[in-house]
Scaffold this active site. Structure first.
Site, PDB file in Angstrom:
ATOM      1  CD  GLU A  43      10.291 -19.116  22.227  1.00 14.68           C
ATOM      2  OE1 GLU A  43      11.286 -18.606  22.791  1.00 14.68           O
ATOM      3  OE2 GLU A  43       9.514 -19.901  22.783  1.00 14.68           O
ATOM      4  NE  ARG A 100      -3.701  -2.355   3.649  1.00 16.45           N
ATOM      5  CZ  ARG A 100      -3.164  -3.206   2.782  1.00 16.45           C
ATOM      6  NH1 ARG A 100      -3.678  -3.310   1.562  1.00 16.45           N
ATOM      7  NH2 ARG A 100      -2.135  -3.952   3.106  1.00 16.45           N
ATOM      8  CD  GLN A 101      -6.935  -5.782  10.041  1.00 18.82           C
ATOM      9  OE1 GLN A 101      -7.589  -6.211  10.998  1.00 18.82           O
ATOM     10  NE2 GLN A 101      -5.945  -6.470   9.506  1.00 18.82           N
ATOM     11  CG  HIS A 134      -4.748   3.233   4.592  1.00 15.70           C
ATOM     12  ND1 HIS A 134      -4.500   3.366   3.245  1.00 15.70           N
ATOM     13  CD2 HIS A 134      -6.027   2.816   4.700  1.00 15.70           C
ATOM     14  CE1 HIS A 134      -5.588   3.029   2.567  1.00 15.70           C
ATOM     15  NE2 HIS A 134      -6.525   2.706   3.417  1.00 15.70           N
ATOM     16  CE  LYS A 198     -10.819   2.080  -4.719  1.00 18.99           C
ATOM     17  NZ  LYS A 198      -9.457   1.635  -4.475  1.00 18.99           N
ATOM     18  CG  ASP A 224      -3.497   5.101  -3.402  1.00 11.15           C
ATOM     19  OD1 ASP A 224      -3.854   5.713  -2.369  1.00 11.15           O
ATOM     20  OD2 ASP A 224      -4.100   4.110  -3.842  1.00 11.15           O
ATOM     21  N   GLY A 231      -4.168  -3.853  -8.151  1.00 17.58           N
ATOM     22  CA  GLY A 231      -5.400  -3.969  -8.923  1.00 17.58           C
ATOM     23  C   GLY A 231      -6.047  -2.616  -9.168  1.00 17.58           C
TER      24      GLY A 231
END
Length: 317
Positions: A43, A100-101, A134, A198, A224, A231
Site C-alpha cells: 500500500e 494508447r487506450q 498520444h 505499415k 514520433d 520495433g
C-alpha cells in the site's frame, strides 16, 4: 472561483524526481517536502512535511513504468493535498500512461484513458498540465482544464541547429497516423516529408509495407510522439536504408523504451535517437546513441503562467 495565495509549491512522487527538481530550480522555488513510499503489503502512503493550506500546488508525476504504481502515487498525493486544504492542485503529468487506450478498436475494449482522466479529477485535481498526448482528443476526456504542451518546438530547435544550412534533410512519419504531427515538424524545418506505410498484425509488432516519398541519398529524421519497444522505429530505419537513405536519425517526446527497445536501438542503423526527459531514463538504458533533452524550462514557464493566470498557448509555437 478558486482562491489560493501567492505560494507556488512543487511536489513530486517517485516517477521522475530529477525532472521535478529541475522544474523547481527553473522557477526558483525549493522542491516540496514530500515522502511517497509503501507499507510492507505494498500500500502507498504519503507524508508531507509542510503546510499547503491555500497554496497553488503542482504535483509532478509521470505515469510511466511501473505505470499502475505511479498512477496510484499521483492519485493518493493529490488526495492528500486536497484534504490538507490546498488552494488549487495541478497534476503535472509529463507522460500520460494509458494514452494508447483512447478508443474501442474492437468489441468489448475498455477506454482506459477516459477512466484514468476521471480518476485524476475525482482524486481532487483542479487542472492538468501535460505534454504530447498520444491522441490530442484525450483532452476532451477530462472535465477539468487541460494545458497540452508540445515537445515539437524543443526537437525542432535541436535539429535546426544540428542541420543548419543543410538542404538534404527529409522528415519521415513512422506511420500514417502521425502524418499531421510530422508535417508540422517538416514545415518548421522547411524540409520535405516522407511516410512509412505499415501494418500492425498484433500488439507491439509492426511490419513496413511501403515508403511514400523520396529518401534516396538523404539524411532522414524519423519523428514520433513515443517509442515503446522500438520495433516500428528500427524496422522503419531498415526500410529507409534499403531505399537509399544516407543517414538515419530518430526522435520522440516520450522514450518509453520497454522490453527489447535498448538492444534494438543499439543494433539498429539509427545514428542517434533524441528523446525528451518526460520519462526518467535509468542508467542502464543510457547508451551512446541516445541523447536526452530537458523539458524542465518549458514546464517551469507553463507553471508560472498558470499561477499568474497568463496564456499558455504562446508555448505551443
Amino acid at each position: 472561483m478558486i482562491q489560493y495565495n501567492n505560494n507556488i509549491k512543487i511536489f513530486t512522487a517517485n516517477s521522475n524526481p530529477q525532472l521535478a527538481k529541475a522544474i523547481a530550480e527553473n522557477i526558483g522555488v525549493p522542491i516540496g517536502n514530500n515522502e511517497v513510499g509503501t507499507f510492507s503489503d505494498g500500500e502507498i502512503f504519503v507524508n508531507t512535511g509542510e503546510t499547503v493550506r491555500g497554496a497553488d500546488v503542482f504535483v509532478v508525476q509521470a505515469t510511466s513504468y511501473p505505470v499502475n504504481n505511479h498512477l496510484m502515487e499521483l492519485l493518493i498525493t493529490i488526495d492528500a493535498f486536497k484534504r490538507a486544504s490546498a488552494g488549487r492542485i495541478t497534476a503535472v503529468i509529463p507522460y500520460f500512461g494509458y494514452a494508447r487506450q483512447d478508443r474501442k478498436s474492437k468489441a468489448r475494449d475498455p477506454i482506459s484513458a477516459k477512466l484514468v482522466a476521471d480518476l485524476i479529477a475525482t482524486a481532487g485535481a483542479d487542472r492538468v498540465l501535460t505534454m504530447d498526448f498520444h491522441a490530442p482528443q484525450i483532452q476532451g476526456f477530462f472535465n477539468i482544464p487541460v494545458d497540452h504542451l508540445l515537445g515539437l518546438p524543443i526537437l525542432y530547435r535541436y535539429y535546426a541547429s544540428k542541420f543548419e544550412n543543410e538542404d538534404d534533410i527529409v522528415i519521415v512519419s513512422p506511420d500514417l497516423g502521425s502524418v499531421s504531427r510530422v508535417r508540422s515538424f517538416a514545415s518548421r524545418l522547411e524540409a520535405p516529408l516522407a511516410i512509412i506505410d505499415k501494418r500492425r498484425p498484433k500488439i507491439n509488432v509492426a511490419e513496413v509495407m511501403n515508403i511514400i516519398g523520396d529518401v534516396k541519398d538523404k539524411k532522414v529524421i524519423l519523428a514520433d510522439d513515443m517509442i515503446d519497444t522500438a520495433g516500428t522505429i528500427t524496422q522503419g530505419a531498415i526500410a529507409l536504408k534499403e531505399r537509399g537513405a544516407k543517414e538515419i536519425y530518430a526522435c520522440c517526446t516520450h522514450g518509453v523504451l520497454s522490453g527489447p527497445a535498448i538492444e534494438r536501438i543499439q543494433e539498429s542503423v539509427i545514428e542517434e535517437l533524441v528523446v525528451l526527459d518526460t520519462i526518467a531514463l535509468p542508467e542502464h538504458k543510457k547508451i551512446d546513441k541516445i541523447k536526452i533533452l530537458s523539458v524542465a524550462p518549458v514546464f517551469a514557464e507553463a507553471i508560472e503562467r498558470i499561477h499568474d493566470n497568463l496564456s499558455v498557448s504562446t508555448l505551443f509555437v
